[in-house]
Structure formats: C-alpha cells, structure tokens
Scaffold this active site. Structure first.
Site, PDB file in Angstrom:
ATOM      1  CB  VAL B  30      -0.969  -0.002   1.215  1.00 59.57           C
ATOM      2  CG1 VAL B  30      -1.770   1.299   1.267  1.00 59.57           C
ATOM      3  CG2 VAL B  30      -1.913  -1.190   1.151  1.00 59.57           C
ATOM      4  N   PRO B  50      11.257   0.061   8.749  1.00 61.48           N
ATOM      5  CG  PRO B  50      10.900  -1.251  10.636  1.00 61.48           C
ATOM      6  CD  PRO B  50      10.198  -0.341   9.668  1.00 61.48           C
ATOM      7  N   GLY B  53      10.748  -4.344   6.174  1.00 58.09           N
ATOM      8  CA  GLY B  53       9.339  -4.219   5.785  1.00 58.09           C
ATOM      9  C   GLY B  53       9.141  -3.597   4.420  1.00 58.09           C
ATOM     10  CG  ASP B 115      -6.793  -1.336   5.410  1.00 59.53           C
ATOM     11  OD1 ASP B 115      -7.591  -1.223   4.461  1.00 59.53           O
ATOM     12  OD2 ASP B 115      -5.750  -1.996   5.357  1.00 59.53           O
TER      13      ASP B 115
END
Lengths: 281, 281
Positions: B30, B50, B53, B115
C-alpha cells in the site's frame, strides 16, 4: 519508473467534511457551485457575502434546510477563521483574496482562492455523481473546457445503474461484516476475495437489483459455502442470457451477444447522474 | 435542491504538493502505491519503515532519482512530524496508526491511515492518468472493486490523444495570455470565449496535433480576427473529413460518417495511460 514519467500532476483525493466547518467568502456564481460541492460532503457552511452580491442559486441554498449560516457583510479578518476547517474564496477583490489566503496558511487551514492558482492548496475539477459514485476529471488547470467535454463523454458512457450497483454492494459488504466480523487477518482476506468474486461474476445491472432477500440468500448459499451463486439462483435474473425476459428498459442485442460491447452500448441510453457541474479553481 | 438529493459523499479535490513534504509511515504494498500517487504531484517524500518491511517497489522508489528520504526504523513520535505537510500511514499496527493520527490532528496535518476510515481526513480512489489529464473514481468506500471495474471501462473509452490535446491547448492558452495579457475583465472573457470556441470546433485528435507553427497561425488568423480557422487552414488536417490521408494510426469509418460515434469507436483502440493503479484508503 523513469524520472520523467511521473510528476507535473496533482494528488487526487476524496476529502471528508462530515461535521467539518467550511467558510465560503463570496456568494456569486462560483461560490454557489462551491456550496453544492461542499454540501455533497455533508459540511457545515458559513457564507460571508453582502446580500447585494448573492447569486440566485446561493440565495436558494441559504434559504434551504441545509446547515448554512449567512453573514450579510464583507470578510472581517482573522476572527472569521475561528473553528473553520476549510476556506473557499470566490470574490473579485484580488488583494483581499491574498490576505485571506495568508491568514489561512498561518493557521494551516486548507484554502482555495478562485482564479489565483498560487493561492490554492487544492483545485476543483469537473465532476460526475451517481449516488455513492463520484468521478473527478482534472486537466491540472490546462483546459477546463476539455475537462468538461471529457466529463460529458464519461457521463454518457457510464454503465447504467453503476451508482445503484455500488450502493447494493456496499450494503452486501456491510451485512457480510456483521456475519463474519473482524479487522484484517484471514477472515478479512476471505471477505475481500469473496466480494471481488461477486463483483466480477455479476453484471452491474444485476448487482443493482439486489434486494434484502437476495442478499440473505447470497450470503447463506454463497459466502457460507465459499461460492458465488448466479442472480437467478438467489431469486434474481441473469441479465445477459435471458432474452425477452430482461427487465431492463433498454434491451440491446449487443449486451446479449457480446458482453464486451455492453459499455459502448450503454452510451446510447441515458445515465442517471445527479450532479454534473463544471467546477474550476 | 431537495434536502435528500445531496450529501453522503466526499469533496473531490486535486491537492497540490509541489515543494511540500509528505511523510509515509510504512513501506509495504500500500505504501508503494502511495509513493507513486504523491510523486505524481511532485512532493518531497520521507519514508519511515524498517528495511525488513520494504516492498520491492518501495525499494525501487527509494533507489530512484526522486526526492525520497528513507529512515530504516519505526515511527519515532512527534519529532518525525516536524515540517511535514501531509502524513500517509500504511502499517499493520492499528494502535500506532491511531496515535499517529491524533498527533497529526493536534498539528492540523492532513492524514490518511490505510484501512481505518475514521482516521482519514481524505480517501484515495481509483485513478487514471494521461499526461495533464487525471481522473479519479471514488465509490466513497462502498466498493473498491466496482471502482476498479468502472476505472477500466472509462480508461478503455477515453478519447485517444486526450492527454496530448489538453497539453497543446494549455500551451495555446499560455501563448494567448502572452499575446493578450491581463487578469479578468473584458480581455479575460474574450480569451476564455475564444479558447472554448477552439476546443468545441476542433476534434480532440486535431488539437493533439497542434505544433508551434500551427499555434502561431491560429493566433494570427484566428484570435486577431476573432474567428476559429479549421485545422487545414492553419496547416493541419481535418481529421473527420479527409479519408485516406488521415494520419491517425486507427482510421475508423464511424469517425468519418458519424462524429457522434467517435467516442464509442475509440473504445476499440488502446489508450495511452501512464498510471492506472487501484488506490484504496
């Protein structure tokens, strides 16, 4: 991802204004179109404009049941910005416009000054609305007229019942969330996949006809068994296969023979569009 | 203007980010789509995430020549918001997301938390881009999938060369402003009327072929004499009348016989769209 392929555009957004307070300075033609855009987003509105400067449409909005406060005077300075979440100005006084803009920027209030692009944190575009469906066309200030021409073309080619279909799918999704609650995780993913399957295996016109009984059967016989029943299996009608019994008012051979042509064919029939005005910065 | 006819929607905007600083918290799938949207608007970007990720696409953006700063760590608190104009978060940690949201709201920094609709000042929609032309399709959170389906239909039906036509019209407008300067007033109105006449009497494909010599002749022979010459009168070609000599790569009988069908016919040919990704809140 070459360095010349992006850039030069805007970030298109759907700004949320529910329970927010929008100040509109000015009451003319442009201001009246701003009022309409902002009411679509359920904002509380204050209009500052001498009575003599009010466009008939602005007057109608002020006298409507909408949450609009009108002050019959000119902009009075920083005090007018107290508690305001967004400012839109549409006045002829360029110097005053620039003053309002800097007051807003000091206070980090998003501002749009009609006709002065450098005093705008955001621009408006040509818009289409059909229920929950909203479409904006922006030419990034290059050609409002072409934006308008493209808007009309899109409007004429929108799938019939698109707004209704979206509304029904939203209801189905919310009923599914009640039945299989939880944010994210496995259930969230399964919900998303199933909703996508429904949206891709049913036609827009079929989705638009979903009623509560059909939604219940779709969830009982579909979601629970991890499958997607056809419209007729849950009490509806298969739009593209059933010639003669189609309930649509504009049966078209193309939609029966070649579903891929359905969109082009849709251009021939009127599309229900509630708001379609040209908005420019 | 009945009280039930408006409302329930968003305010669609073209947000300006040139020389603005956007913080993206998170680096996954996303987040990578957020980076793309924001680069379109020429923002300066900081990504906090990080290394472990980072999505491959995010990594490519970080290693690109774009103005992107990456911090290999988690969000560190209020200090990370210093000098930031907009915050987009796309992380799995719901509690941390809510904290970032309230820090932003205290500082009046517009924020979107992926979200979590109630933590969003604005949503993203499905987008189309063709040069200066940008189109957003929003279903106001009801159905991202249907937004995507409608986006594809619009994309396939966009007039060919729409982006180029807009670009050329923007150049013509700017040359006209050099020739007949002044903000507002009579000259402003005359400029606007003439530009509208050009846009409505030339086809999109004809506008797209305007070059500098043609623009000069259009201004000399058109603007100065208050008329709109045809494309061939300024050295171009009349797209819809000249069968056989059309320079378009996809000649179509429909565009010659029935200009009104041109748009539907365009659906059959590929449209140059640079960015067409599905963005959801």
């Amino acid at each position: 991802m070459q360095s010349h392929s992006l850039g030069g555009g805007s970030l298109l957004l759907a700004w949320q204004l529910k329970n927010k307070h929008v100040l509109i300075v000015g009451g003319g033609d442009v201001a009246s179109s701003r009022i309409e855009s902002v009411l679509v987003a359920d904002a509380r509105i204050t209009i500052i404009c001498p009575n003599t400067g009010l466009h008939p449409l602005t007057k109608r909005f002020i006298n409507s049941p909408y949450l609009i406060t009108h002050h019959d005077r000119l902009f009075g300075g920083a005090d007018d910005l107290h508690g305001v979440d967004m400012v839109l100005t549409a006045i002829d006084d360029v110097e005053q416009s620039r003053i309002i803009c800097s007051l807003c920027r000091e206070r980090k209030i998003p501002v749009n000054v009609a006709d002065i692009p450098e005093s705008c944190d955001f621009y408006f575009g040509s818009q289409i609305r059909d229920g929950p469906l909203q479409i904006m066309i922006s030419t990034n200030g290059q050609s409002p007229k072409l934006a308008n021409i493209i808007r009309k073309k899109i409007e004429n080619n929108l799938p019939k019942h698109a707004g209704e279909a979206i509304e029904k799918v939203g209801q189905l999704r919310s009923q599914l969330k009640d039945r299989a609650p939880g944010v994210g995780g496995e259930v969230g993913k399964r919900r998303m996949r199933w909703m996508i399957d429904v949206c891709t295996s049913w036609e827009m016109a079929e989705l638009a006809k979903l009623d509560n009984a059909m939604m219940k059967r779709l969830l009982d016989d579909g979601w629970e068994k991890n499958t997607v029943p056809s419209p007729e299996e849950v009490g509806g009608r298969r739009e593209r296969y059933v010639l003669g019994t189609r309930s649509s008012t504009t049966p078209s051979l193309a939609t029966i023979i070649l579903p891929v042509l359905a969109f082009a064919a849709g251009a021939a029939s009127a599309t229900a569009v509630f708001i379609s005005r040209h908005h420019n910065h």
